[in-house]
Design a protein around this motif. Structure first.
Motif, short mmCIF file in Angstrom:
data_model
loop_
_atom_site.label_atom_id
_atom_site.label_comp_id
_atom_site.label_asym_id
_atom_site.label_seq_id
_atom_site.Cartn_x
_atom_site.Cartn_y
_atom_site.Cartn_z
N ARG A 183 0.84 -1.21 0.00
CA ARG A 183 0.00 0.00 0.00
C ARG A 183 0.87 1.26 0.00
O ARG A 183 0.56 2.22 -0.70
CB ARG A 183 -0.92 -0.02 1.22
CG ARG A 183 -2.08 0.96 1.13
CD ARG A 183 -3.08 0.70 2.25
NE ARG A 183 -4.29 1.46 2.07
CZ ARG A 183 -4.43 2.74 2.44
NH1 ARG A 183 -3.42 3.37 3.02
NH2 ARG A 183 -5.59 3.36 2.23
N LEU A 240 -0.53 -2.38 -8.80
CA LEU A 240 -1.99 -2.51 -8.64
C LEU A 240 -2.49 -3.92 -8.93
O LEU A 240 -3.56 -4.31 -8.45
CB LEU A 240 -2.70 -1.51 -9.56
CG LEU A 240 -2.70 -0.05 -9.09
CD1 LEU A 240 -3.17 0.87 -10.21
CD2 LEU A 240 -3.59 0.12 -7.86
N GLU A 244 -11.74 -0.93 -1.16
CA GLU A 244 -10.42 -0.62 -1.70
C GLU A 244 -9.97 -1.68 -2.70
O GLU A 244 -9.33 -1.39 -3.71
CB GLU A 244 -9.39 -0.47 -0.58
CG GLU A 244 -8.05 0.04 -1.07
CD GLU A 244 -7.14 0.53 0.05
OE1 GLU A 244 -5.97 0.81 -0.25
OE2 GLU A 244 -7.61 0.63 1.20
N SER A 246 -9.28 -0.56 -6.48
CA SER A 246 -7.94 -0.74 -7.07
C SER A 246 -8.00 -1.60 -8.33
O SER A 246 -7.25 -1.39 -9.28
CB SER A 246 -6.98 -1.34 -6.05
OG SER A 246 -7.44 -2.57 -5.54
N GLU A 280 -9.15 0.77 -10.93
CA GLU A 280 -8.05 1.67 -11.27
C GLU A 280 -7.05 0.97 -12.20
O GLU A 280 -6.56 1.56 -13.16
CB GLU A 280 -7.34 2.15 -10.01
CG GLU A 280 -6.21 3.13 -10.27
CD GLU A 280 -5.48 3.55 -9.00
OE1 GLU A 280 -4.58 4.41 -9.09
OE2 GLU A 280 -5.82 3.04 -7.91
#
Length: 279
Positions: free
Chosen positions: A113, A133, A148, A152, A155
């Motif tokens: 992270r 990622l 999250e 992610s 993303e």
């Protein structure tokens, strides 16, 4: 510098095609050259140490990788380097070690992270961010951070498409990790679409024998079972076992993947649920 870059590229190519012995040989030679040129106490050898740790972890050997990354950290700490791209790369692989060892730590201080936060802040256009990622969603899920994990994964997909289009190994990886999260959430039919897409993409971009192809197929074996396609589940798992014996004999990472999926399928056959995020 040119020689180091050549070894880095060659080792990466063999790692991507999942030929771990050659990848390790090249990465070790790269580190030997760097150490001969700069000495073992020079932070300029850290990229080569990370490269060898990468090759070792890809093949399932974490003992030497742990020592290499610890030494690399000590060299960067000594010169006060806490924000370079090399530091971000080191944190990424220390985060992968945390995943391999299944260590528990504060999520805010998790090395993976921290790597991604540094990359987002200072190196958002580097492929290192996309590569980091790939591993974040599964680890965020393990720590119970479902939103999250999903964010992610999204993303990863957005960055991959915006930078390289829709047909590349990064998009394949995004489909894989999103599919894995859907399997954990028992959304089998949705997961199958993504995992079959990932499997086909990995075959196209990395070759039939690549480890990622096997991983997608193992995830599919779980998704098929959850969807009630028991024969398909058994058939694809048997195919992976045969491929592993023929093309990956003695490779610890592949053996670990098989062991984990075998246990998950046994649990499903016994009527148990797969572990959800954070459990």
């Amino acid at each position: 510098d040119i020689r180091d870059e050549v070894f880095q590229i060659l080792a990466s190519l063999y790692s991507d095609s999942f030929d771990p012995k050659v990848a390790i040989q090249l990465a070790r030679r790269r580190l030997d050259d760097a150490t001969s040129a700069f000495g073992s106490a020079d932070p300029r050898i850290v990229p080569a140490e990370i490269g060898l740790a990468d090759a070792l972890l890809t093949s399932g050997d974490d003992t030497e990788a742990t020592s290499l990354l610890a030494h690399g950290q000590s060299l960067l700490d000594r010169v006060g380097d806490d924000s370079s791209l090399i530091r971000a790369r080191l944190l990424r692989w220390q985060g992968i070690l945390t995943m391999v060892h299944r260590d528990k730590t504060s999520w805010q201080q998790h090395p993976l992270r921290r790597s991604i936060e540094l990359l987002r802040a200072r190196y958002p256009r580097e492929d290192e961010l996309i590569q980091a990622l790939v591993t974040l969603p599964a680890e965020a899920c393990r720590f119970g951070h479902v939103e999250e994990a999903l964010d992610s994964a999204d993303e990863l997909y957005r960055l991959s498409v915006s930078r390289y289009g829709v047909d590349n190994v990064y998009v394949d990886s995004a489909a894989l990790v999103h599919g894995q999260l859907l399997v954990v959430d028992s959304r089998a039919e949705d997961a199958i679409v993504l995992l079959e897409q990932a499997q086909a993409g990995f075959k196209r971009h990395l070759g039939e024998k690549n480890q990622n192809v096997l991983l997608a197929q193992l995830d599919l074996s779980e998704a098929y079972w959850l969807a009630g396609r028991r024969d398909d589940s058994r058939a694809i798992f048997a195919n992976v076992e045969q491929a592993a014996a023929a093309d990956h004999a003695g490779e610890k990472q592949v053996e670990a993947m098989l062991t984990t999926t075998r246990a998950s399928l046994a649990d499903l056959a016994a009527g148990k649920q797969l572990h959800r995020c954070g459990r």
